[in-house]
Design a protein around this motif. Structure first.
Motif, PDB file in Angstrom:
ATOM      1  N   UNK A  88       0.850  -1.201   0.000  1.00  0.00           N
ATOM      2  CA  UNK A  88       0.000   0.000   0.000  1.00  0.00           C
ATOM      3  C   UNK A  88       0.879   1.241   0.000  1.00  0.00           C
ATOM      4  N   UNK A  89       0.641   2.273  -0.787  1.00  0.00           N
ATOM      5  CA  UNK A  89      -0.487   2.442  -1.714  1.00  0.00           C
ATOM      6  C   UNK A  89      -0.131   2.168  -3.172  1.00  0.00           C
ATOM      7  N   UNK A 148      -2.757   1.266  -5.891  1.00  0.00           N
ATOM      8  CA  UNK A 148      -3.626   2.381  -6.300  1.00  0.00           C
ATOM      9  C   UNK A 148      -2.860   3.321  -7.242  1.00  0.00           C
ATOM     10  N   UNK A 149      -1.579   3.498  -6.967  1.00  0.00           N
ATOM     11  CA  UNK A 149      -0.751   4.324  -7.860  1.00  0.00           C
ATOM     12  C   UNK A 149      -0.691   3.681  -9.253  1.00  0.00           C
ATOM     13  N   UNK A 204      -3.982   4.114 -11.064  1.00  0.00           N
ATOM     14  CA  UNK A 204      -4.130   5.466 -11.625  1.00  0.00           C
ATOM     15  C   UNK A 204      -3.286   5.631 -12.883  1.00  0.00           C
ATOM     16  N   UNK A 250      -4.008  -5.800   1.937  1.00  0.00           N
ATOM     17  CA  UNK A 250      -5.370  -5.753   2.496  1.00  0.00           C
ATOM     18  C   UNK A 250      -6.049  -4.394   2.345  1.00  0.00           C
ATOM     19  N   UNK A 251      -5.265  -3.326   2.206  1.00  0.00           N
ATOM     20  CA  UNK A 251      -5.878  -1.997   2.075  1.00  0.00           C
ATOM     21  C   UNK A 251      -6.578  -1.835   0.726  1.00  0.00           C
ATOM     22  N   UNK A 303     -10.411  -1.827   0.380  1.00  0.00           N
ATOM     23  CA  UNK A 303     -11.129  -0.593   0.711  1.00  0.00           C
ATOM     24  C   UNK A 303     -10.750   0.543  -0.233  1.00  0.00           C
ATOM     25  N   UNK A 304      -9.491   0.527  -0.670  1.00  0.00           N
ATOM     26  CA  UNK A 304      -8.982   1.703  -1.369  1.00  0.00           C
ATOM     27  C   UNK A 304      -9.296   1.706  -2.862  1.00  0.00           C
ATOM     28  N   UNK A 308     -12.722   3.248  -2.903  1.00  0.00           N
ATOM     29  CA  UNK A 308     -12.596   4.657  -2.498  1.00  0.00           C
ATOM     30  C   UNK A 308     -11.970   5.479  -3.628  1.00  0.00           C
ATOM     31  N   UNK A 309     -10.981   4.909  -4.303  1.00  0.00           N
ATOM     32  CA  UNK A 309     -10.344   5.596  -5.447  1.00  0.00           C
ATOM     33  C   UNK A 309     -11.384   5.845  -6.546  1.00  0.00           C
TER      34      UNK A 309
END
Lengths: 372, 78
Positions: B15-16, B19-20, B23, B42-43, B46-47, B50-51
């Motif tokens: 993490x993160x 998500x990077x 994107x 595990x994040x 949720x992320x 959320x993203x």
């Protein structure tokens, strides 16, 4: 040890001793060593100090002295409080908000029950009192736990709007709220932790209303007088002194902190791809949490520490479990890049401006290094 | 559900980073197409949703990759 020049913005984790607590502690350490159950002079001295501590804490929490017990921590107070209620009702099921402190979740996990229920929160982290009441109105439910305010995002819970079925007691975990906001009035048991309000660590408080059935769930008798063994009398008295002092200055401090937090909320909201979480108005005055996309929680906390600001994070990479904050997850909030800022009673506007500037620079730097 | 046009392997990224990478990969996918990110972090559970909410994309759901790793599917909306 934190650097003497660090601006400490993590009072929600633990506060420095209030000056009133420090004076009282130093005086009581020499006088309060005796066993308060003994009838000799040292014992009577200790009993006097302990009773004084109970009376002061009771008055501050709008309770009676014989309703107040001291524990070794806020966590122990929650465990004894909640499990003591279910032991007395004979029904193990516990209904709780999804964003309660981990001490509540651990107490729930202690005894399995098909009647346990976690009640969802909205995007601000607030529990719907009707949902809580409906969950409590099921067979096997022995107690309900709802916090006064959330420890991570600051949202106040609508405790006084909760209408529980007869015979189902409510425990309010007030650890995050005591000393910051007026407390809810509708509870059967209440818990708090002295090091969150400027008292010493090692002092938790469990208040059980007269008429509420409560049975010690752990070895020992059912009295609140000496929960968990020999009491730390000097620390209890210092905790009481701190609470009294903090409440005397609460409104003035809260007004100042509320405005400073609004400044941080605005600075965080002005960052691209950043979400400020928690209720903007019905909140603790001193606490704000936000999450920045593409930023590691550990990265931003370390970067801010290098810039002289001590803050906390609910991101997984900063947790011992490597799991993200259950509070942020329950709210559907972004869990990475999370920063929790909680002001102290002496935090200044200049310190807040310095923090906002450092935050903006560090978030942009970290994102630029990630290629975004 | 039609097969995602693109899958990014973030199995071993902390993490993160998933998500990077998500994107960064988005512009390579046509509007309306699916993008899947495989991540054990595990994040990410949720992320990723959320993203999507923060960036105006659609979160389609969670699946399993062949090796059992969680696979989060996103539809590009803009």
């Amino acid at each position: 040890m934190s650097s003497p020049r660090e601006v400490y913005l993590d009072s929600a984790s633990s506060t420095p001793l209030h000056p009133a607590a420090r004076e009282t502690l130093l005086a009581a350490v020499d006088r309060g060593y005796g066993d308060p159950r003994r009838l000799h002079a040292a014992g009577r001295d200790a009993r006097l100090l302990l009773d004084n501590a109970r009376a002061v804490v009771a008055e501050c929490l709008d309770a009676r002295p014989d309703e107040v017990g001291f524990t070794a921590s806020g966590t122990e107070a929650v465990h004894r409080g909640l499990l003591g209620l279910t032991t007395a009702t004979g029904r193990d099921g516990i209904v709780h908000g999804a964003v309660e402190h981990s001490s509540v979740l651990h107490a729930v996990a202690w005894r399995s029950s098909s009647a346990h229920a976690s009640v969802a929160v909205d995007v601000t982290g607030r529990v719907d009192p009707a949902d809580l009441a409906a969950a409590a109105d099921r067979p096997g439910v022995g107690a309900v736990a709802l916090q006064a305010a959330n420890q991570e995002v600051g949202t106040l819970q609508p405790v006084d709007e909760v209408e529980l079925p007869a015979g189902v007691p409510l425990l309010v975990d007030a650890a995050a709220a005591v000393g910051h906001v007026p407390l809810p009035r509708r509870w059967d048991a209440l818990t708090a932790s002295a090091h969150k309000w400027g008292g010493p660590a090692g002092v938790g408080v469990l208040v059980v209303r007269r008429g509420t059935r409560w049975t010690n769930p752990f070895p020992g008798d059912d009295g609140l007088d000496q929960l968990g063994g020999f009491p730390d009398v000097p620390a209890a008295l210092a905790a009481a002194a701190a609470l009294q002092a903090v409440l005397a200055e609460r409104e003035e401090v809260a007004v100042r902190q509320f405005a400073l937090v609004d400044r941080i909320r605005a600075a965080a909201a002005a960052l691209p791809d950043t979400e400020v979480v928690g209720d903007p108005v019905a909140r603790l005055p001193h606490l704000v949490t936000f999450s920045c996309l593409y930023v590691g929680g550990d990265e931003i906390v370390s970067a801010l520490a290098r810039r002289g600001f001590g803050v906390a994070s609910g991101s997984a990479c900063t947790a011992s479990t490597l799991e993200p904050s259950h509070v942020l997850a329950a709210m559907g909030a972004l869990t990475h890049g999370n920063v929790r800022v909680s002001l102290g009673r002496e935090t200044t506007a200049d310190q807040v401006e310095g923090f906002c500037a450092a935050l903006t620079e560090e978030v942009h730097r970290i994102r630029a290094e990630a290629g975004l | 559900m039609s097969a995602p046009t693109t899958e990014i392997d973030c199995r071993d990224l902390p993490c993160p980073r998933p998500i990077i990478e998500l994107a960064k990969a988005l512009p390579s996918v046509a509007v309306g197409d699916l993008l899947a990110v495989v991540a054990r972090d595990p994040a990410a559970r949720h992320d990723v949703p959320a993203w999507c909410r923060m960036r105006g994309q659609e979160y389609v759901g969670e699946e399993r990759a062949a090796d059992g790793a969680p696979r989060y599917v996103v539809r590009r909306l803009s």
